[in-house]
Design a protein around this motif. Structure first.
Motif, PDB file in Angstrom:
ATOM      1  N   PRO A  20     -10.376  35.316  60.231  1.00  0.00           N
ATOM      2  CA  PRO A  20     -11.556  35.077  59.398  1.00  0.00           C
ATOM      3  C   PRO A  20     -12.294  33.821  59.843  1.00  0.00           C
ATOM      4  CG  PRO A  20      -9.544  34.506  58.229  1.00  0.00           C
ATOM      5  CD  PRO A  20      -9.126  35.217  59.472  1.00  0.00           C
ATOM      6  N   HIS A  21     -13.609  33.869  59.749  1.00  0.00           N
ATOM      7  CA  HIS A  21     -14.446  32.816  60.333  1.00  0.00           C
ATOM      8  C   HIS A  21     -15.468  32.361  59.294  1.00  0.00           C
ATOM      9  CE1 HIS A  21     -17.511  31.601  63.613  1.00  0.00           C
ATOM     10  NE2 HIS A  21     -16.472  30.816  63.815  1.00  0.00           N
ATOM     11  N   GLU A  22     -16.712  32.824  59.391  1.00  0.00           N
ATOM     12  CA  GLU A  22     -17.787  32.375  58.517  1.00  0.00           C
ATOM     13  C   GLU A  22     -17.646  32.942  57.106  1.00  0.00           C
ATOM     14  OE1 GLU A  22     -21.840  30.487  58.811  1.00  0.00           O
ATOM     15  OE2 GLU A  22     -19.712  30.042  58.957  1.00  0.00           O
ATOM     16  N   ASN A  52     -17.137  37.409  54.019  1.00  0.00           N
ATOM     17  CA  ASN A  52     -16.389  36.786  55.122  1.00  0.00           C
ATOM     18  C   ASN A  52     -16.532  37.626  56.377  1.00  0.00           C
ATOM     19  OD1 ASN A  52     -13.555  36.977  56.743  1.00  0.00           O
ATOM     20  ND2 ASN A  52     -14.070  34.871  56.218  1.00  0.00           N
ATOM     21  N   MET A  53     -16.733  36.951  57.505  1.00  0.00           N
ATOM     22  CA  MET A  53     -16.812  37.609  58.798  1.00  0.00           C
ATOM     23  C   MET A  53     -15.574  37.259  59.614  1.00  0.00           C
ATOM     24  SD  MET A  53     -19.862  36.849  57.456  1.00  0.00           S
ATOM     25  CE  MET A  53     -21.568  37.414  57.335  1.00  0.00           C
ATOM     26  N   SER A  54     -14.821  38.263  60.054  1.00  0.00           N
ATOM     27  CA  SER A  54     -13.660  38.005  60.911  1.00  0.00           C
ATOM     28  C   SER A  54     -14.061  38.250  62.367  1.00  0.00           C
ATOM     29  CB  SER A  54     -12.479  38.894  60.527  1.00  0.00           C
ATOM     30  OG  SER A  54     -12.818  40.258  60.595  1.00  0.00           O
ATOM     31  N   ILE A  55     -13.567  37.401  63.268  1.00  0.00           N
ATOM     32  CA  ILE A  55     -14.025  37.452  64.663  1.00  0.00           C
ATOM     33  C   ILE A  55     -12.951  37.891  65.648  1.00  0.00           C
ATOM     34  CG2 ILE A  55     -15.828  35.751  64.289  1.00  0.00           C
ATOM     35  CD1 ILE A  55     -13.983  33.654  65.571  1.00  0.00           C
ATOM     36  N   PRO A 104     -21.857  33.197  63.669  1.00  0.00           N
ATOM     37  CA  PRO A 104     -22.763  32.628  62.661  1.00  0.00           C
ATOM     38  C   PRO A 104     -23.866  33.595  62.246  1.00  0.00           C
ATOM     39  CG  PRO A 104     -22.220  30.956  64.262  1.00  0.00           C
ATOM     40  CD  PRO A 104     -21.636  32.247  64.773  1.00  0.00           C
ATOM     41  N   ALA A 105     -24.320  33.446  61.011  1.00  0.00           N
ATOM     42  CA  ALA A 105     -25.303  34.368  60.447  1.00  0.00           C
ATOM     43  C   ALA A 105     -26.180  33.626  59.447  1.00  0.00           C
ATOM     44  CB  ALA A 105     -24.594  35.540  59.764  1.00  0.00           C
ATOM     45  N   ALA A 106     -27.304  34.242  59.120  1.00  0.00           N
ATOM     46  CA  ALA A 106     -28.219  33.683  58.122  1.00  0.00           C
ATOM     47  C   ALA A 106     -28.794  34.824  57.295  1.00  0.00           C
ATOM     48  CB  ALA A 106     -29.346  32.898  58.798  1.00  0.00           C
TER      49      ALA A 106
END
Length: 417
Positions: free
Chosen positions: A189-191, A203-206, A261-263
């Protein structure tokens, strides 16, 4: 009705629900507007274990510096006494840390502006640091052996932290460090984002980003990468989004599905995100559950085309949006530039030379994009309106995350600093 059709309808209904609430502003998330507080930017210097506190707009001058590892000797003694912890600590230094310890990944100030909460990868924890004394208020060891990105709730009372080796996100009370809940994710899990007024957590997993199996044919070895969306109160899963299916649907079978990363658009209806190995970003419509546009950004001819040389699978790592939702700012990490992109037309502004830009955020007044230049130990402000560089300010060793927050009015650093 076929099960697949039922799942699709449920996902569509969830997607529509995810777009109904208005967004939280950056100032609100940082506890803005309270008397006796000053808005600032916190710059985490990952390799030297400090955070620079700078003006949130204007000249971005440094106000003070915090030591976020005042308990370093105690933590190292604990690690050296545990062979498993020592193995992970050394692995983080040699792989993710590029030969350096990772002491300051992410940070947010408390609503009263008296403390800053920091995730520390090498120490596998989250700590609250008293801004007056530079001492630890509380410490929370995360599950597993590495702490990563965080997010703060719109009211500033909770932080969500990615426990990257445990494949889960843990949500903490920002004042006490008490765990309020947790939820499972994909691999690594990341961002994290609190969305829709704090109703959901994304949550974004990479997946694995330290291996050399980086060719598209080996993509399957990177693990399970998807977006997990949960109810921020119950921590029950609302929906998952696997970008693999959405990428394949538009012919992008060789693109990674690791969302970096995201917005979000101000109304949460669109997500603009980067993926591993790609010089550009994609637009995702939340309600229709489709990738609607793809923007490829310029390649730097000096960039080594060998994917195994790119920093943790990131060609580009860092994206933010101005408060009006009209401009995007992109950190072209391995291509050594940052640029402002018009959200409507996707027209690209000037390419601003930068040394390993690794994050992009928004200034307190919303006028500038602020990037961290990990290769030059500085932050740089870029005007959203013109796309031109405003100025650069030196900070500590290897700046990464930059977050808006607050300190007491008149604060210039911990006592004795």
């Amino acid at each position: 009705m076929p099960a697949s059709r039922t799942r699709h309808l449920c996902s569509a209904a969830a997607a529509l629900a995810l777009t109904v609430a208005g967004p939280a502003t950056a100032a609100t998330a940082a506890g803005g507007g309270s008397d006796g507080l000053r808005e600032v930017l916190f710059v985490g210097n990952n390799w030297d274990g400090t955070a620079d506190v700078i003006h949130s707009s204007g000249d971005f001058a440094r106000i003070g510096r915090i030591n976020v590892i005042p308990d370093k000797a105690e933590r190292l003694a604990e690690i050296n006494a545990d062979p498993i912890k020592w193995i992970y600590y050394t692995s983080i230094r040699n792989e993710v840390g590029e030969g350096h310890d990772q002491y300051a990944d992410d940070m947010y100030s408390t609503p009263d502006g008296k403390s800053v909460v920091v995730s520390r990868p090498s120490f596998a924890d989250v700590v609250s640091i008293d801004l007056a004394t530079d001492k630890v208020n509380w410490r929370f060891p995360v599950a597993g052996y590495r702490a990563d990105h965080m997010a703060v709730s719109p009211d500033g009372t909770r932080v969500a932290v990615s426990a990257s080796t445990a494949n889960k996100v843990q949500v903490l009370d920002i004042g006490t460090g008490k765990e309020l809940g947790e939820f499972g994710t994909g691999d690594k899990p990341h961002e994290n984002f609190f969305t829709n007024g704090g109703r959901y957590i994304w949550n974004m997993s990479i997946g694995e980003v330290t291996t050399s199996l980086d060719a598209p044919g080996w993509d399957w070895t990177k693990g399970d990468r998807h977006i997990t969306i949960v109810d921020a109160t119950t921590f029950k899963q609302v929906r998952t989004i696997d970008m693999r299916e959405r990428l394949d649907a538009i012919g992008l079978k060789d693109y990674s599905d690791a969302v970096r990363p995201a917005a979000f658009a101000p109304d949460w209806s669109k997500l603009y995100f980067q993926v591993s190995f790609f010089n550009g970003f994609l637009e995702y419509d939340v309600a229709t559950d489709k990738i609607t546009r793809v923007k490829t950004l310029p390649e730097n001819p000096a960039t080594n085309p060998d994917r195994t040389t790119w920093l943790l699978d990131s060609r580009h790592h860092g994206i933010s949006m101005n408060p009006e939702g009209t401009k995007l700012c992109v950190a072209g990490t391995m291509d050594n530039y940052a640029t402002v992109v018009d959200r409507s037309s996707f027209d690209v502004g000037p390419l601003i030379t930068a040394s390993t830009p690794y994050w992009a955020t928004v200034s307190g007044d919303g006028k500038d994009c602020v990037i961290s230049e990990a290769g030059a130990d500085q932050i740089t402000a870029i005007d959203f309106a013109t796309g031109q560089k405003v100025l650069s300010v030196p900070v500590g060793d290897h700046p990464q995350r930059v977050r808006l927050g607050h300190v007491p009015a008149g604060w210039t650093g911990p006592t004795g600093s």
